[in-house]
Design a protein around this motif. Structure first.
Motif, PDB file in Angstrom:
ATOM      1  N   LYS A 149     -12.857 -34.483  21.707  1.00 54.40           N
ATOM      2  CA  LYS A 149     -12.071 -33.356  22.230  1.00 54.40           C
ATOM      3  C   LYS A 149     -12.943 -32.366  22.965  1.00 54.40           C
ATOM      4  O   LYS A 149     -14.093 -32.167  22.637  1.00 54.40           O
ATOM      5  CB  LYS A 149     -11.330 -32.675  21.086  1.00 54.40           C
ATOM      6  CG  LYS A 149     -10.453 -33.604  20.258  1.00 54.40           C
ATOM      7  CD  LYS A 149      -9.374 -34.274  21.117  1.00 54.40           C
ATOM      8  CE  LYS A 149      -8.469 -35.170  20.270  1.00 54.40           C
ATOM      9  NZ  LYS A 149      -7.482 -35.896  21.089  1.00 54.40           N
ATOM     10  N   ARG A 187     -12.470 -37.265  31.070  1.00 56.11           N
ATOM     11  CA  ARG A 187     -11.401 -36.411  31.596  1.00 56.11           C
ATOM     12  C   ARG A 187     -11.915 -35.396  32.602  1.00 56.11           C
ATOM     13  O   ARG A 187     -11.253 -35.082  33.582  1.00 56.11           O
ATOM     14  CB  ARG A 187     -10.702 -35.691  30.442  1.00 56.11           C
ATOM     15  CG  ARG A 187     -10.013 -36.632  29.459  1.00 56.11           C
ATOM     16  CD  ARG A 187      -9.276 -35.854  28.377  1.00 56.11           C
ATOM     17  NE  ARG A 187     -10.184 -35.132  27.493  1.00 56.11           N
ATOM     18  CZ  ARG A 187     -10.749 -35.652  26.420  1.00 56.11           C
ATOM     19  NH1 ARG A 187     -10.511 -36.920  26.100  1.00 56.11           N
ATOM     20  NH2 ARG A 187     -11.541 -34.928  25.646  1.00 56.11           N
ATOM     21  N   VAL A 231     -15.413 -47.111  23.851  1.00 58.66           N
ATOM     22  CA  VAL A 231     -14.434 -46.491  24.751  1.00 58.66           C
ATOM     23  C   VAL A 231     -13.434 -45.676  23.947  1.00 58.66           C
ATOM     24  O   VAL A 231     -13.107 -44.529  24.303  1.00 58.66           O
ATOM     25  CB  VAL A 231     -13.709 -47.567  25.592  1.00 58.66           C
ATOM     26  CG1 VAL A 231     -12.458 -46.990  26.257  1.00 58.66           C
ATOM     27  CG2 VAL A 231     -14.640 -48.135  26.648  1.00 58.66           C
ATOM     28  N   GLU A 232     -12.945 -46.237  22.873  1.00 59.91           N
ATOM     29  CA  GLU A 232     -11.953 -45.527  22.038  1.00 59.91           C
ATOM     30  C   GLU A 232     -12.579 -44.285  21.401  1.00 59.91           C
ATOM     31  O   GLU A 232     -11.931 -43.245  21.285  1.00 59.91           O
ATOM     32  CB  GLU A 232     -11.404 -46.460  20.969  1.00 59.91           C
ATOM     33  CG  GLU A 232     -10.566 -47.616  21.525  1.00 59.91           C
ATOM     34  CD  GLU A 232      -9.431 -47.112  22.416  1.00 59.91           C
ATOM     35  OE1 GLU A 232      -8.754 -46.147  22.020  1.00 59.91           O
ATOM     36  OE2 GLU A 232      -9.239 -47.701  23.500  1.00 59.91           O
ATOM     37  N   TYR A 278     -12.569 -43.252  35.294  1.00 63.30           N
ATOM     38  CA  TYR A 278     -11.595 -42.338  34.676  1.00 63.30           C
ATOM     39  C   TYR A 278     -11.649 -42.319  33.150  1.00 63.30           C
ATOM     40  O   TYR A 278     -10.687 -41.951  32.492  1.00 63.30           O
ATOM     41  CB  TYR A 278     -10.177 -42.664  35.157  1.00 63.30           C
ATOM     42  CG  TYR A 278     -10.054 -42.608  36.652  1.00 63.30           C
ATOM     43  CD1 TYR A 278     -10.096 -41.391  37.315  1.00 63.30           C
ATOM     44  CD2 TYR A 278      -9.945 -43.773  37.413  1.00 63.30           C
ATOM     45  CE1 TYR A 278     -10.022 -41.327  38.704  1.00 63.30           C
ATOM     46  CE2 TYR A 278      -9.870 -43.723  38.795  1.00 63.30           C
ATOM     47  CZ  TYR A 278      -9.917 -42.495  39.438  1.00 63.30           C
ATOM     48  OH  TYR A 278      -9.843 -42.428  40.810  1.00 63.30           O
ATOM     49  N   LEU A 279     -12.790 -42.710  32.586  1.00 67.12           N
ATOM     50  CA  LEU A 279     -12.952 -42.637  31.135  1.00 67.12           C
ATOM     51  C   LEU A 279     -13.140 -41.188  30.686  1.00 67.12           C
ATOM     52  O   LEU A 279     -12.630 -40.777  29.642  1.00 67.12           O
ATOM     53  CB  LEU A 279     -14.137 -43.491  30.686  1.00 67.12           C
ATOM     54  CG  LEU A 279     -14.474 -43.471  29.189  1.00 67.12           C
ATOM     55  CD1 LEU A 279     -13.267 -43.897  28.350  1.00 67.12           C
ATOM     56  CD2 LEU A 279     -15.670 -44.374  28.895  1.00 67.12           C
ATOM     57  N   LYS A 302     -12.788 -41.595  24.065  1.00 69.06           N
ATOM     58  CA  LYS A 302     -11.476 -41.010  24.345  1.00 69.06           C
ATOM     59  C   LYS A 302     -11.081 -39.981  23.288  1.00 69.06           C
ATOM     60  O   LYS A 302     -10.369 -39.001  23.575  1.00 69.06           O
ATOM     61  CB  LYS A 302     -10.407 -42.104  24.392  1.00 69.06           C
ATOM     62  CG  LYS A 302     -10.490 -42.999  25.624  1.00 69.06           C
ATOM     63  CD  LYS A 302      -9.404 -44.074  25.561  1.00 69.06           C
ATOM     64  CE  LYS A 302      -9.440 -44.965  26.785  1.00 69.06           C
ATOM     65  NZ  LYS A 302      -8.395 -46.035  26.712  1.00 69.06           N
ATOM     66  N   GLU A 303     -11.541 -40.186  22.057  1.00 70.29           N
ATOM     67  CA  GLU A 303     -11.168 -39.314  20.950  1.00 70.29           C
ATOM     68  C   GLU A 303     -11.933 -38.003  20.937  1.00 70.29           C
ATOM     69  O   GLU A 303     -11.564 -37.060  20.227  1.00 70.29           O
ATOM     70  CB  GLU A 303     -11.359 -40.037  19.620  1.00 70.29           C
ATOM     71  CG  GLU A 303     -10.376 -41.188  19.410  1.00 70.29           C
ATOM     72  CD  GLU A 303     -10.701 -42.024  18.194  1.00 70.29           C
ATOM     73  OE1 GLU A 303     -11.709 -41.676  17.495  1.00 70.29           O
ATOM     74  OE2 GLU A 303      -9.999 -43.007  17.933  1.00 70.29           O
ATOM     75  N   GLN A 336      -6.707 -50.124  34.995  1.00 71.86           N
ATOM     76  CA  GLN A 336      -6.437 -50.457  33.596  1.00 71.86           C
ATOM     77  C   GLN A 336      -6.696 -51.929  33.294  1.00 71.86           C
ATOM     78  O   GLN A 336      -6.887 -52.308  32.129  1.00 71.86           O
ATOM     79  CB  GLN A 336      -4.997 -50.079  33.221  1.00 71.86           C
ATOM     80  CG  GLN A 336      -4.751 -48.575  33.179  1.00 71.86           C
ATOM     81  CD  GLN A 336      -5.807 -47.811  32.403  1.00 71.86           C
ATOM     82  OE1 GLN A 336      -6.030 -48.077  31.217  1.00 71.86           O
ATOM     83  NE2 GLN A 336      -6.477 -46.881  33.059  1.00 71.86           N
ATOM     84  N   TYR A 360      -9.969 -52.224  31.519  1.00 72.70           N
ATOM     85  CA  TYR A 360      -9.944 -51.883  30.088  1.00 72.70           C
ATOM     86  C   TYR A 360      -9.282 -52.994  29.267  1.00 72.70           C
ATOM     87  O   TYR A 360      -9.678 -53.246  28.122  1.00 72.70           O
ATOM     88  CB  TYR A 360      -9.241 -50.545  29.880  1.00 72.70           C
ATOM     89  CG  TYR A 360     -10.059 -49.388  30.414  1.00 72.70           C
ATOM     90  CD1 TYR A 360     -11.102 -48.852  29.672  1.00 72.70           C
ATOM     91  CD2 TYR A 360      -9.815 -48.856  31.673  1.00 72.70           C
ATOM     92  CE1 TYR A 360     -11.877 -47.816  30.159  1.00 72.70           C
ATOM     93  CE2 TYR A 360     -10.586 -47.816  32.175  1.00 72.70           C
ATOM     94  CZ  TYR A 360     -11.617 -47.302  31.416  1.00 72.70           C
ATOM     95  OH  TYR A 360     -12.391 -46.280  31.911  1.00 72.70           O
ATOM     96  N   HIS A 384     -15.875 -32.895  29.116  1.00 73.01           N
ATOM     97  CA  HIS A 384     -15.751 -34.062  28.238  1.00 73.01           C
ATOM     98  C   HIS A 384     -17.021 -34.906  28.305  1.00 73.01           C
ATOM     99  O   HIS A 384     -17.559 -35.345  27.281  1.00 73.01           O
ATOM    100  CB  HIS A 384     -14.526 -34.883  28.659  1.00 73.01           C
ATOM    101  CG  HIS A 384     -14.254 -36.074  27.792  1.00 73.01           C
ATOM    102  ND1 HIS A 384     -13.620 -37.191  28.250  1.00 73.01           N
ATOM    103  CD2 HIS A 384     -14.555 -36.332  26.483  1.00 73.01           C
ATOM    104  CE1 HIS A 384     -13.522 -38.078  27.274  1.00 73.01           C
ATOM    105  NE2 HIS A 384     -14.081 -37.583  26.192  1.00 73.01           N
TER     106      HIS A 384
END
Length: 284
Positions: free
Chosen positions: A284, A70, A277-278, A67-68, A281-282, A260, A263, A74
């Motif tokens: 767009k 979307r 990972v961060e 689920y990393l 997630k960023e 979770q 993570y 993405h």
């Protein structure tokens, strides 16, 4: 079709100086064996997948985290951007380089009963790929991870050696596993792309112009694969439904919550992966 067009483009654009010979259906060995041969320079190129590559390059583990991503847009954005290129280049010192990613769809669970929540996985023997992330995910969801070769999976499902497995819709049906697993639960936990790889030794033998052609042809084939994969998903789902498979819709939220812990573990013990990972997630 995909490999043939890519091979033809490379040959034409290099005036026949670079010729690629394709050996399909594991003629040269399993994915792991092929990877090891490429690292040693015995094979020039290999098409593998990010799950298998986690054992050869730690950066590929990002693609195996549940689920990393979307959605597929993405995933494509990450793969075609700076992060995707960093991952492809990260194994240069290990003897090979990634050229491009190929769509591999979303992996979901299937078995002889519906899986609608993590509770349904409690105690189930779930076939996994030889990936540390895949094993950790099944444990987080309450299942019993069982590494098993894809070639053994049909019989294992049929005989109850494993209770469930996960893969994309096309692979699920084309490998005839839809004959022995009549419920496909669409949790779409990971989106693992295939990866086209080239030996560092082979790449270094090519001129800069030939390297550019190789990369460009690979990128073009990646775009073609997006369409081919989308068409295949529609076709194989319809065929599986006709064969008696029930596709189960579900709420993904409980699955997302359950993983979770993975993570949290990454944040504590793997700052490099946590940072990636961060960044993902960023996007767009």
């Amino acid at each position: 079709m995909l490999c043939q067009r890519w091979r033809k483009e490379v040959r034409e654009q290099t005036s026949g100086e670079v010729v690629i010979r394709i050996y399909p259906d594991a003629q040269l060995g399993s994915q792991r064996v092929s990877m090891e041969l490429m690292q040693n320079g015995a094979l020039d190129m290999v098409k593998s997948n990010a799950a298998e590559l986690e054992s050869f390059g730690a950066a590929y583990s990002a693609f195996n985290l549940p689920y990393l991503f979307r959605d597929k847009e993405h995933l494509y954005k990450v793969g075609e951007g700076d992060i995707g290129r960093e991952i492809l280049d990260s194994t240069r010192g290990s003897g090979f380089v990634g050229l491009t990613y190929y769509s591999g769809g979303a992996r979901s669970f299937y078995g002889k009963k519906p899986i609608k929540s993590p509770v349904d996985l409690n105690g189930m023997k779930v076939r996994v790929q030889p990936s540390p992330s895949a094993i950790a995910m099944i444990k987080a969801l309450g299942g019993n991870p069982t590494p098993l070769d894809q070639g053994e999976l049909y019989t294992a499902l049929q005989q109850g050696v494993v209770d469930a497995a996960d893969n994309s819709i096309p692979v699920f049906h084309l490998t005839r596993q839809s004959e022995v697993a009549k419920f496909y639960s669409q949790d779409e936990h990971i989106m693992v792309p295939d990866v086209l790889l080239v030996s560092s030794k082979t790449l270094n033998k090519l001129t800069p112009e030939q390297q550019q052609v190789l990369y460009k042809a690979a990128a073009n084939s990646s775009e073609l694969m997006k369409k081919l994969w989308a068409d295949s998903e529609v076709k194989e789902r319809a065929a599986a439904e006709k064969a008696g498979v029930t596709f189960v819709s579900l709420d993904k939220a409980p699955f997302v919550v359950a993983v979770q812990t993975m993570y949290a573990e990454i944040k504590r013990n793997n700052p490099v992966l946590d940072a990636m990972v961060e960044r993902i997630k960023e996007v767009k």
